[in-house]
Scaffold this active site. Structure first.
Site, PDB file in Angstrom:
ATOM      1  N   ASP A  39       0.535  -1.175  -0.652  1.00 45.40           N
ATOM      2  CA  ASP A  39       0.022  -0.045  -0.194  1.00 45.40           C
ATOM      3  C   ASP A  39       1.070   1.170  -0.019  1.00 45.40           C
ATOM      4  O   ASP A  39       0.451   2.285  -0.901  1.00 45.40           O
ATOM      5  CB  ASP A  39      -1.379   0.246   1.048  1.00 45.40           C
ATOM      6  CG  ASP A  39      -0.489  -0.089   2.569  1.00 45.40           C
ATOM      7  OD1 ASP A  39       0.706  -0.438   2.424  1.00 45.40           O
ATOM      8  OD2 ASP A  39      -1.195   0.529   3.444  1.00 45.40           O
ATOM      9  N   GLY A 124      -3.090  -5.874  18.632  1.00 38.62           N
ATOM     10  CA  GLY A 124      -1.732  -6.469  17.842  1.00 38.62           C
ATOM     11  C   GLY A 124      -2.117  -7.946  17.985  1.00 38.62           C
ATOM     12  O   GLY A 124      -1.007  -9.363  17.364  1.00 38.62           O
ATOM     13  N   SER A 128      -5.797  -5.037  13.026  1.00 37.73           N
ATOM     14  CA  SER A 128      -6.115  -3.393  12.556  1.00 37.73           C
ATOM     15  C   SER A 128      -6.615  -2.751  13.462  1.00 37.73           C
ATOM     16  O   SER A 128      -7.901  -2.248  13.319  1.00 37.73           O
ATOM     17  CB  SER A 128      -6.648  -2.734  11.365  1.00 37.73           C
ATOM     18  OG  SER A 128      -5.746  -3.349  10.187  1.00 37.73           O
ATOM     19  N   SER A 130      -5.317  -0.424  15.450  1.00 39.47           N
ATOM     20  CA  SER A 130      -5.295   1.071  16.207  1.00 39.47           C
ATOM     21  C   SER A 130      -6.313   1.900  14.794  1.00 39.47           C
ATOM     22  O   SER A 130      -6.330   2.773  15.263  1.00 39.47           O
ATOM     23  CB  SER A 130      -4.060   1.133  16.193  1.00 39.47           C
ATOM     24  OG  SER A 130      -3.908   1.090  14.748  1.00 39.47           O
ATOM     25  N   ASP A 174      -5.349   0.169   5.810  1.00 45.26           N
ATOM     26  CA  ASP A 174      -5.680  -0.419   7.264  1.00 45.26           C
ATOM     27  C   ASP A 174      -7.048   0.553   7.410  1.00 45.26           C
ATOM     28  O   ASP A 174      -8.246   0.260   7.832  1.00 45.26           O
ATOM     29  CB  ASP A 174      -5.711  -0.096   8.137  1.00 45.26           C
ATOM     30  CG  ASP A 174      -3.714  -1.034   8.592  1.00 45.26           C
ATOM     31  OD1 ASP A 174      -4.407  -1.583   7.382  1.00 45.26           O
ATOM     32  OD2 ASP A 174      -3.345  -1.350   9.271  1.00 45.26           O
ATOM     33  N   TYR A 224       9.043  -2.085  10.074  1.00 42.43           N
ATOM     34  CA  TYR A 224       7.993  -1.580   9.504  1.00 42.43           C
ATOM     35  C   TYR A 224       8.727  -0.146   8.303  1.00 42.43           C
ATOM     36  O   TYR A 224       9.106  -0.181   7.477  1.00 42.43           O
ATOM     37  CB  TYR A 224       6.525  -1.112   9.977  1.00 42.43           C
ATOM     38  CG  TYR A 224       5.528  -1.007   9.327  1.00 42.43           C
ATOM     39  CD1 TYR A 224       4.797  -1.920   8.293  1.00 42.43           C
ATOM     40  CD2 TYR A 224       5.311   0.395   8.806  1.00 42.43           C
ATOM     41  CE1 TYR A 224       3.577  -1.360   7.953  1.00 42.43           C
ATOM     42  CE2 TYR A 224       4.293   0.659   7.716  1.00 42.43           C
ATOM     43  CZ  TYR A 224       3.636   0.136   7.187  1.00 42.43           C
ATOM     44  OH  TYR A 224       2.576   0.169   6.408  1.00 42.43           O
TER      45      TYR A 224
HETATM   46  C1  GLA Z   1      -0.005  -2.184   8.502  1.00 51.16           C
HETATM   47  C2  GLA Z   1      -0.125  -0.830   7.292  1.00 51.16           C
HETATM   48  C3  GLA Z   1      -0.908  -1.238   6.493  1.00 51.16           C
HETATM   49  C4  GLA Z   1       0.223  -2.471   5.264  1.00 51.16           C
HETATM   50  C5  GLA Z   1       0.169  -3.336   6.142  1.00 51.16           C
HETATM   51  C6  GLA Z   1       1.152  -4.056   5.653  1.00 51.16           C
HETATM   52  O1  GLA Z   1      -1.423  -3.303   8.852  1.00 51.16           O
HETATM   53  O2  GLA Z   1      -0.573  -0.310   8.558  1.00 51.16           O
HETATM   54  O3  GLA Z   1      -0.123   0.153   6.044  1.00 51.16           O
HETATM   55  O4  GLA Z   1       1.576  -1.260   4.901  1.00 51.16           O
HETATM   56  O5  GLA Z   1       0.810  -3.197   7.634  1.00 51.16           O
HETATM   57  O6  GLA Z   1      -0.153  -4.479   3.810  1.00 51.16           O
END
Ligand code: GLA
Length: 389
Positions: A39, A124, A128, A130, A174, A224
């Site tokens: 993304d 966690g 998502s 958050s 997300d 990340y």
């Molecule tokens: C997390 C990030 C997203 C995406 C995923 C991996 O969830 O918040 O934006 O990059 O990792 O696909």
């Protein structure tokens, strides 16, 4: 389960604040069929909102005082909306403060409010929670104070909050999935233009099963952000040699292979993953349209290999979960889901065989790691909504 969540959230509001909430909002977690870590690389993703929610019970105040109550954590945070908002040492509050900060920065006028929230989105687990929190708050503010924000703006504000108040340089997947989710539909999102298309999430004889490893390695945030730097560097090198390449979208596997030396071993692997994963999402969308689930499953399993070996965002526990279903006749495909370094695997499984599979994998997982597996049978649901006011 949704009803129960709503009832206990609003009862808690009444108990603490001695009145009924004016509004109830629901904001969902998400899954992603395929398209991981692309993304933020101009790729496509295929997420969907699920029937796990954060429920918000809210009412406005006459003044600028705000009280945030995280029911599940038994924590609260009070502040004055007119004060300068900064990140604090409570992560859950930062997601909310980050959104409010963005809204204030854009000049929106809001009064104070009281909010109680409770969640069935596991934290966690790579679902998502958050983004559900950020988007729920953005959506709530938009409705309560008539800010006239579009859904896209709510998602973008949530993403910005994550960058600035949580320190994760995330993409848009997300937040977009949480806001734009639609019942029984997956979203194919073009992360460059934010154009999207819904695909019927009809997997016929198959269902999606999540297996939560119950681990979250602490280097998620750093890992990340480092991946982002690596691919940025990779793209800069690619552009020097092939100026016609503007983003990973119009880069090819051949170009990356030609530049193996220049990119160096790590950046080479990262870039190779990205171009292949972008193509896999396009192929997966075709497979879904043609109800070719065997193909879809294969693509999911290939994606896992890439995430584990090329992008290196998996971990032993998740690799174990994916490997242990790889030769099952009833499983068409499996892969890690979300940012990685823990969380869930997503499995495309023959309907009716889920319980047997859960039992077997749970036992093997317990023996190997001494950890309890948490299975989630999920439904694809609609995005952030106002439940009642
Ligand atoms: C997390 C990030 C997203 C995406 C995923 C991996 O969830 O918040 O934006 O990059 O990792 O696909």
């Amino acid at each position: 389960m949704k009803k129960k969540l709503i009832n206990h959230t609003s009862e808690h509001f009444e108990k603490i604040l001695q009145k009924k909430p004016e509004y109830i909002f629901l904001s969902p977690g998400r899954i992603n069929i395929i398209g991981e870590h692309v993304d933020y690389n101009d790729g496509f993703v295929m997420p969907a909102a699920i029937n796990k929610y954060i429920c918000f019970a809210v009412s406005k105040n006459e003044d600028s005082q705000c009280t945030l109550i995280a029911k599940d954590l038994n924590e609260a945070y009070k502040f004055d909306l007119n004060d300068e908002l900064k990140p604090i040492d409570k992560m859950w509050a930062n997601y909310i403060l980050g959104v409010l900060h963005q809204l204030k920065k854009k000049g929106f006028k809001m009064s104070g409010f009281n909010i109680v929230f409770s969640s069935t989105v596991p934290m966690g687990a790579g679902l998502s929670s958050s983004a559900a929190l950020e988007c729920g708050i953005g959506y709530a503010m938009n409705k309560m104070f008539e800010l006239d924000l579009s859904k896209e703006e709510i998602a973008l504000i949530g993403q910005k909050a994550e960058h600035t108040f949580a320190g994760v340089n995330c993409g848009i997947m997300d937040q977009f999935a949480s806001v734009f989710g639609k019942k029984n539909s997956v979203i194919k999102l073009d992360c460059t233009t934010l154009e999207y298309q819904y695909y019927k999430a009809d997997f016929k004889k198959y269902s999606l099963l999540l297996l939560d490893s119950n681990v979250k390695h602490t280097h998620l945030t750093s890992g990340y952000n480092v991946r982002r730097q690596e691919v940025e560097l990779g793209l800069a090198i690619i552009k020097q040699h092939f100026p016609e390449v503007r983003t990973f979208r119009n880069c090819t596997e051949k170009i990356v292979l030609d530049l193996e030396q220049e990119l160096g071993p790590i950046v080479f692997k990262r870039c190779l993953f990205v171009v292949k994963e972008i193509q896999r999402v396009l192929d997966a969308a075709d497979a879904l349209t043609n109800s070719d689930f065997k193909k879809l499953g294969q693509l999911m399993s290939e994606a896992h290999k890439g995430l584990s070996k090329e992008y290196e965002v998996s971990c032993d526990e998740i690799d174990f979960l994916v490997d242990s279903v790889q030769h099952e006749k009833t499983v068409l495909g499996a892969r890690m889901m979300g940012g990685g370094f823990g969380g869930c695997s997503i499995n495309l499984v023959e309907k009716g065989t889920e319980d047997e599979l859960i039992e077997r994998v749970s036992q093997q997982y317990r023996t190997a790691f001494g950890i309890e597996l948490k299975p989630y049978k999920i439904k694809i649901s609609k995005g952030t909504t106002l439940y009642k006011n």
